[in-house]
Design a protein around this motif. Structure first.
Motif, mmCIF file in Angstrom:
data_model
loop_
_atom_site.group_PDB
_atom_site.id
_atom_site.type_symbol
_atom_site.label_atom_id
_atom_site.label_comp_id
_atom_site.label_asym_id
_atom_site.label_seq_id
_atom_site.Cartn_x
_atom_site.Cartn_y
_atom_site.Cartn_z
ATOM 1 N N THR A 10 22.148 -1.279 59.757
ATOM 2 C CA THR A 10 22.515 -1.502 61.155
ATOM 3 C C THR A 10 21.304 -1.969 61.947
ATOM 4 O O THR A 10 20.254 -1.332 61.925
ATOM 5 C CB THR A 10 23.068 -0.213 61.775
ATOM 6 O OG1 THR A 10 24.208 0.221 61.025
ATOM 7 C CG2 THR A 10 23.475 -0.445 63.226
ATOM 8 N N GLN A 12 19.425 -2.413 65.364
ATOM 9 C CA GLN A 12 19.386 -1.778 66.672
ATOM 10 C C GLN A 12 19.002 -2.800 67.734
ATOM 11 O O GLN A 12 17.986 -3.491 67.606
ATOM 12 C CB GLN A 12 18.391 -0.617 66.677
ATOM 13 C CG GLN A 12 18.735 0.504 65.714
ATOM 14 C CD GLN A 12 20.020 1.215 66.105
ATOM 15 O OE1 GLN A 12 20.343 1.339 67.302
ATOM 16 N NE2 GLN A 12 20.753 1.701 65.115
ATOM 17 N N ARG A 34 30.237 -6.945 68.665
ATOM 18 C CA ARG A 34 31.398 -6.070 68.425
ATOM 19 C C ARG A 34 32.344 -6.706 67.417
ATOM 20 O O ARG A 34 32.840 -6.041 66.501
ATOM 21 C CB ARG A 34 32.132 -5.816 69.746
ATOM 22 C CG ARG A 34 33.411 -4.996 69.586
ATOM 23 C CD ARG A 34 34.354 -5.158 70.767
ATOM 24 N NE ARG A 34 34.761 -6.520 70.985
ATOM 25 C CZ ARG A 34 35.685 -7.153 70.268
ATOM 26 N NH1 ARG A 34 36.291 -6.547 69.259
ATOM 27 N NH2 ARG A 34 36.001 -8.406 70.539
ATOM 28 N N ASN A 37 31.043 -6.496 63.857
ATOM 29 C CA ASN A 37 31.272 -5.162 63.292
ATOM 30 C C ASN A 37 32.718 -5.001 62.845
ATOM 31 O O ASN A 37 33.005 -4.491 61.753
ATOM 32 C CB ASN A 37 30.943 -4.090 64.334
ATOM 33 C CG ASN A 37 29.461 -3.930 64.587
ATOM 34 O OD1 ASN A 37 28.636 -4.499 63.878
ATOM 35 N ND2 ASN A 37 29.114 -3.174 65.604
ATOM 36 N N ARG A 38 33.639 -5.441 63.686
ATOM 37 C CA ARG A 38 35.067 -5.263 63.393
ATOM 38 C C ARG A 38 35.499 -6.101 62.199
ATOM 39 O O ARG A 38 36.213 -5.623 61.308
ATOM 40 C CB ARG A 38 35.887 -5.630 64.637
ATOM 41 C CG ARG A 38 37.394 -5.471 64.462
ATOM 42 C CD ARG A 38 38.097 -5.613 65.798
ATOM 43 N NE ARG A 38 39.547 -5.496 65.643
ATOM 44 C CZ ARG A 38 40.363 -6.536 65.529
ATOM 45 N NH1 ARG A 38 39.890 -7.765 65.538
ATOM 46 N NH2 ARG A 38 41.661 -6.353 65.403
ATOM 47 N N ARG A 41 33.940 -4.774 59.053
ATOM 48 C CA ARG A 41 34.253 -3.365 58.821
ATOM 49 C C ARG A 41 32.996 -2.571 58.484
ATOM 50 O O ARG A 41 33.017 -1.621 57.735
ATOM 51 C CB ARG A 41 35.302 -3.225 57.719
ATOM 52 C CG ARG A 41 36.591 -3.975 57.996
ATOM 53 C CD ARG A 41 37.606 -3.734 56.905
ATOM 54 N NE ARG A 41 36.953 -3.364 55.675
ATOM 55 C CZ ARG A 41 37.246 -3.874 54.490
ATOM 56 N NH1 ARG A 41 38.184 -4.764 54.388
ATOM 57 N NH2 ARG A 41 36.619 -3.490 53.414
ATOM 58 N N GLN A 42 31.887 -2.995 59.069
ATOM 59 C CA GLN A 42 30.621 -2.294 58.905
ATOM 60 C C GLN A 42 29.907 -2.236 60.253
ATOM 61 O O GLN A 42 30.072 -3.144 61.076
ATOM 62 C CB GLN A 42 29.709 -3.033 57.914
ATOM 63 C CG GLN A 42 30.194 -3.108 56.495
ATOM 64 C CD GLN A 42 29.142 -3.717 55.592
ATOM 65 O OE1 GLN A 42 28.052 -3.177 55.395
ATOM 66 N NE2 GLN A 42 29.448 -4.884 55.044
ATOM 67 N N PRO A 43 29.093 -1.205 60.485
ATOM 68 C CA PRO A 43 28.317 -1.149 61.733
ATOM 69 C C PRO A 43 27.071 -2.026 61.615
ATOM 70 O O PRO A 43 25.943 -1.538 61.524
ATOM 71 C CB PRO A 43 27.963 0.342 61.843
ATOM 72 C CG PRO A 43 27.881 0.803 60.417
ATOM 73 C CD PRO A 43 28.929 0.018 59.665
ATOM 74 N N TYR A 45 25.758 -3.905 63.827
ATOM 75 C CA TYR A 45 24.952 -3.892 65.051
ATOM 76 C C TYR A 45 25.281 -2.660 65.879
ATOM 77 O O TYR A 45 26.435 -2.246 65.978
ATOM 78 C CB TYR A 45 25.233 -5.149 65.892
ATOM 79 C CG TYR A 45 24.931 -6.440 65.176
ATOM 80 C CD1 TYR A 45 23.631 -6.930 65.106
ATOM 81 C CD2 TYR A 45 25.951 -7.178 64.564
ATOM 82 C CE1 TYR A 45 23.348 -8.115 64.442
ATOM 83 C CE2 TYR A 45 25.671 -8.361 63.901
ATOM 84 C CZ TYR A 45 24.372 -8.825 63.838
ATOM 85 O OH TYR A 45 24.099 -9.997 63.183
ATOM 86 N N GLU A 46 24.260 -2.107 66.478
ATOM 87 C CA GLU A 46 24.420 -1.031 67.469
ATOM 88 C C GLU A 46 23.578 -1.401 68.667
ATOM 89 O O GLU A 46 22.426 -1.822 68.516
ATOM 90 C CB GLU A 46 23.961 0.305 66.882
ATOM 91 C CG GLU A 46 24.106 1.484 67.841
ATOM 92 C CD GLU A 46 23.662 2.797 67.224
ATOM 93 O OE1 GLU A 46 23.128 3.645 67.962
ATOM 94 O OE2 GLU A 46 23.847 2.974 66.004
#
Length: 315
Positions: A10, A12, A34, A37-38, A41-43, A45-46
């Motif tokens: 991920t 940051q 966003r 990520n969708r 199906r992985q995070p 980016y945060e």
């Protein structure tokens, strides 16, 4: 995108907002993240909303946002998005400039969005570097900071300092970064989700532009015709070119054929329907452009290493 890919680390990201920031630029910065990520199906980016201080800031249209923390308290990460817009000159105060210089040591990259390059230059972070800015201020920027190689481009996405010149170019910068980080297919899927590169489907004016723009326009057509796939030569004709020219653009931009990209898009739709709906596999096959469930299953297994029924059972 294969399910067998190892989980990505991920990234940051800090989103530094200033009074009178542009809502449009902010949405174009974070919504592609966003969507990435969708779709993956992985995070991947945060992100966290930051301010120079802890107080609330309001956008140019009056939307109040309360940052999660001051910039000085964020530990750093992959990227800091710097987003001033209409009050940028009054925001070049000593505290802001100190905070930006300190942040440059904690973040791998800093990106000036809209008028962000002005603050970065004022902080001494653009000396000897290439940068762009909103075209309204390009001449003023060049005169104010002769030590900066100011160029009239839509965005700059290489090096430790990135920049773009407005709200729409913010989307282009973020798409480019997604492609750098996670490959052209995810970039194309995110762009298509926002209809980026979309053209009037009735227009048959030839595209005379770069590979990526042609591919984005073709993918936009593919996304609209998932259930009833078009022959590739028909897509090429809509774009005012021949099939061989379309194939050349795809190979140059993605390293893949338009056929394989079209199939991946259709299978991506099938996968999302399997995961997010209770539709039968037969119905999902139809909605993703396959004549029967067996044809979908064969193609799905080649792409993802599992079958639609097995995926649904595991979920």
């Amino acid at each position: 995108m294969q399910n067998s890919n190892p989980p990505a680390k991920t990234r940051q990201i800090g989103v530094l907002l200033f009074e009178e920031f542009s809502n449009h630029a902010l949405a174009n910065a974070v919504e592609p993240l966003r969507a990435a990520n969708r779709l993956s199906r992985q995070p991947l980016y945060e992100w966290h909303y930051l301010g120079i201080t802890g107080g609330s800031v309001s956008s140019s249209s009056g939307l109040p946002v309360t940052p999660e923390m001051p910039l000085s308290e964020h530990p750093g990460g992959a990227l800091l998005l710097v987003l001033p817009s209409y009050a940028f000159q009054s925001q070049c105060d000593p505290q802001t400039l100190r905070s930006l210089r300190a942040a440059s040591k904690r973040f791998t990259q800093l990106a000036g969005l809209d008028m962000g390059s002005w603050l970065l230059a004022k902080a001494g972070l653009l000396e000897g570097k290439t940068a762009t800015i909103h075209w309204d201020e390009m001449t003023h920027f060049s005169e104010e900071f002769p030590e900066v190689d100011a160029v009239d481009r839509r965005f700059i996405a290489t090096g430790d300092i990135l920049s773009c010149g407005g709200a729409s170019t913010t989307m282009e910068l973020m798409l480019d970064l997604i492609g750098q980080h996670h490959g052209m297919m995810l970039r194309l899927e995110v762009a298509a989700l926002f209809m980026h590169g979309e053209r009037d489907p009735s227009a048959l004016v030839p595209i005379r532009t770069g590979d990526s723009q042609v591919v984005e326009a073709a993918v936009a057509i593919m996304r609209r015709t998932i259930e009833t796939p078009l022959p590739l030569d028909a897509i090429a004709k809509r774009l005012g070119m021949g099939l061989r020219a379309l194939e050349k653009h795809f190979h140059s931009a993605t390293g893949r054929s338009p056929r394989s990209v079209y199939i991946s898009l259709r299978l991506g739709v099938a996968r999302r329907l399997i995961e997010q709906t209770n539709l039968s596999i037969t119905e999902i096959a139809t909605r993703s452009g396959y004549e029967d469930p067996s044809a979908l299953t064969r193609s799905f297994k080649r792409e993802f290493g599992t079958t639609p029924r097995a995926l649904r059972k595991n979920d």
